[in-house]
Design an enzyme around this catalytic site. Structure first.
Site, short mmCIF file in Angstrom:
data_model
loop_
_atom_site.label_atom_id
_atom_site.label_comp_id
_atom_site.label_asym_id
_atom_site.label_seq_id
_atom_site.Cartn_x
_atom_site.Cartn_y
_atom_site.Cartn_z
N TYR A 103 -13.91 -19.80 -13.16
CA TYR A 103 -14.87 -19.22 -13.72
C TYR A 103 -13.51 -18.61 -15.00
O TYR A 103 -12.26 -18.19 -15.03
CB TYR A 103 -15.27 -17.50 -13.26
CG TYR A 103 -16.34 -17.34 -12.21
CD1 TYR A 103 -17.16 -17.62 -12.24
CD2 TYR A 103 -15.41 -17.49 -10.30
CE1 TYR A 103 -18.05 -17.58 -11.31
CE2 TYR A 103 -17.11 -17.30 -9.88
CZ TYR A 103 -18.00 -17.58 -9.79
OH TYR A 103 -19.17 -17.42 -9.26
N LYS A 146 -0.46 4.05 10.31
CA LYS A 146 -2.27 3.82 9.89
C LYS A 146 -3.21 3.16 9.01
O LYS A 146 -2.36 1.62 8.77
CB LYS A 146 -2.25 5.40 8.84
CG LYS A 146 -0.67 4.83 7.63
CD LYS A 146 -0.70 6.17 6.64
CE LYS A 146 0.63 5.29 5.92
NZ LYS A 146 1.05 6.15 4.84
C1 LIG Z 1 2.19 6.30 5.41
C2 LIG Z 1 3.96 7.55 5.62
C3 LIG Z 1 4.92 6.80 5.99
C4 LIG Z 1 5.24 5.57 6.23
O1 LIG Z 1 5.76 5.21 4.93
P1 LIG Z 1 6.25 3.31 5.15
O2 LIG Z 1 7.54 3.38 3.62
O3 LIG Z 1 5.64 2.74 5.04
O4 LIG Z 1 7.36 3.38 6.23
C5 LIG Z 1 6.48 7.74 5.96
N1 LIG Z 1 5.41 9.14 6.52
C6 LIG Z 1 4.49 9.38 5.54
C7 LIG Z 1 4.01 11.26 4.89
C8 LIG Z 1 3.10 8.70 5.57
O5 LIG Z 1 2.26 8.99 4.65
#
Ligand SMILES: *Cc1c(COP(=O)(O)O)cnc(C)c1O
Length: 361
Positions: free
Chosen positions: A257, A35
């Site tokens: 800055y 994702k």
């Molecule tokens: C993003 C996500 C994962 C992956 O989690 P990590 O900590 O990056 O391994 C697993 N399950 C769900 C439901 C998620 O949203």
């Protein structure tokens, strides 16, 4: 010549990290969570690199899944947040996506839909995270409803942990969450998916039929205490740039800055082509580590939109064109994240479109 700010992505490391995840539960399946553009690493490139190893990919939503299909990825794809509107269901069915079902409204929408092919759904149970999912009391009824629907061909039961990354959690633990799973759904014929990366690495009791590996694929450990496996992870992203200007300032002079850094001695300042518009965190404090020509230095003064400044006083060979590593090879993203009061997930997903991804291998 081009602006030297780039994110180098080592796809071999992602493949090795995936192999490590699946080796920890060889009898189970490991889903590659890609994702948010594979946590900033480029979803299509990562999916192609893992095409022979991963049986399934997971993304947040249908838009991300369709991007993968458009990129030629034909694997099963799981929508972790499910669908937001019943109008997505037809596409989900036609594309063969699997979808999370986390609330009654989604079950009802599915029951009303007319689909050309039945779906695989992942029933999400809220075992204590309290973000998405059916309560353990509602879960059995939801499961029975789903298996009875002609629109459903298979139901996988999933849950997500709030504290799998922290051994010292005083809050809801993995053990508490496992105990909250309804016993009726813990049957050998019902497939389960519980572990995220932290579960895979640190909680053998969460490695069930389908593990969901995200951050570990990219080489950052989610754990607050490392394990023999987590130290084998290899960083996939190296955020790089170069020194584009140098100058000496006298004691008492300030940099950047707001004059947030005042030199307490004669100091050589290096300006790096990397700023918050590239996704480098603006709140990185003076002292946040960087590598210049492979040697450790630190940020001085405030990060600006397109540039940041580093201390070159002790790096005698530093000059215009010297290589700078912001995180990655030789400088773990987790270490930088700690200085920025955040986590590696946030650093990786924050790298902006302006930074070209350069793939190795
Ligand atoms: C993003 C996500 C994962 C992956 O989690 P990590 O900590 O990056 O391994 C697993 N399950 C769900 C439901 C998620 O949203």
């Amino acid at each position: 010549m081009a602006r030297p700010a780039i994110a180098e992505i080592n796809l071999n490391h992602i493949q090795a990290n995936f192999a490590l995840a699946s080796s920890l539960a060889p009898q189970d399946q490991t889903v590659a969570v890609i994702k948010a553009d594979a946590y900033g690493h480029g979803a299509i490139a990562v999916a192609k690199a893992l095409a022979d190893q991963a049986p399934m990919f997971a993304v947040a939503c249908i838009e991300e899944a369709l991007e993968l299909r458009a990129g030629g990825i034909t694997h099963p794809i799981l929508l972790l947040e499910g669908f937001f509107d019943s109008c997505e269901l037809e596409t989900i069915a036609n594309q063969g996506f699997s979808t999370a079902i986390h609330c009654l409204e989604q079950v009802q929408a599915l029951a009303k839909s007319r689909l050309a092919t039945p779906l695989e759904v992942w029933l999400k149970i809220d075992t204590g995270m309290h973000r998405l999912g059916f309560s353990p009391q509602q879960a059995l009824v939801a499961y029975q409803q789903l298996v009875s629907l002609p629109q459903v061909k298979k139901v996988v039961v999933m849950s997500h942990f709030a504290n799998a990354d922290n051994h010292l959690a005083e809050s809801v633990t993995v053990i508490d969450q496992l105990a909250a799973l309804p016993a009726e759904l813990l049957q050998p014929e019902i497939e389960l998916s519980l572990a995220n990366s932290a579960g895979i690495l640190a909680h053998a009791n969460t490695r069930k039929n389908w593990q969901r590996s995200g951050i570990m694929l990219y080489g950052a450990s989610p754990l607050s205490q490392e394990t023999p496996e987590s130290v084998q992870l290899q960083a996939a992203m190296t955020l790089k740039s170069q020194i584009i200007a140098t100058r000496w300032i006298e004691a008492g002079e300030q940099v950047g800055y707001g004059g947030r850094f005042t030199a307490n001695q004669r100091t050589k300042v290096g300006t790096v082509a990397m700023g918050y518009a590239d996704g480098y965190p603006r709140h990185a404090a003076t002292g946040t580590p960087v590598l210049v020509n492979g040697q450790r230095s630190q940020i001085i003064g405030r990060v600006s939109m397109d540039m940041l400044t580093v201390d070159l006083t002790d790096i005698t060979d530093a000059e215009i064109g010297s290589k700078v590593i912001l995180w990655g090879e030789g400088l773990p993203a987790n270490e930088v994240a700690t200085h920025c009061n955040t986590i590696a997930y946030d650093l990786f997903t924050g790298v902006s479109r302006r930074v070209p991804r350069l793939y190795k291998n």
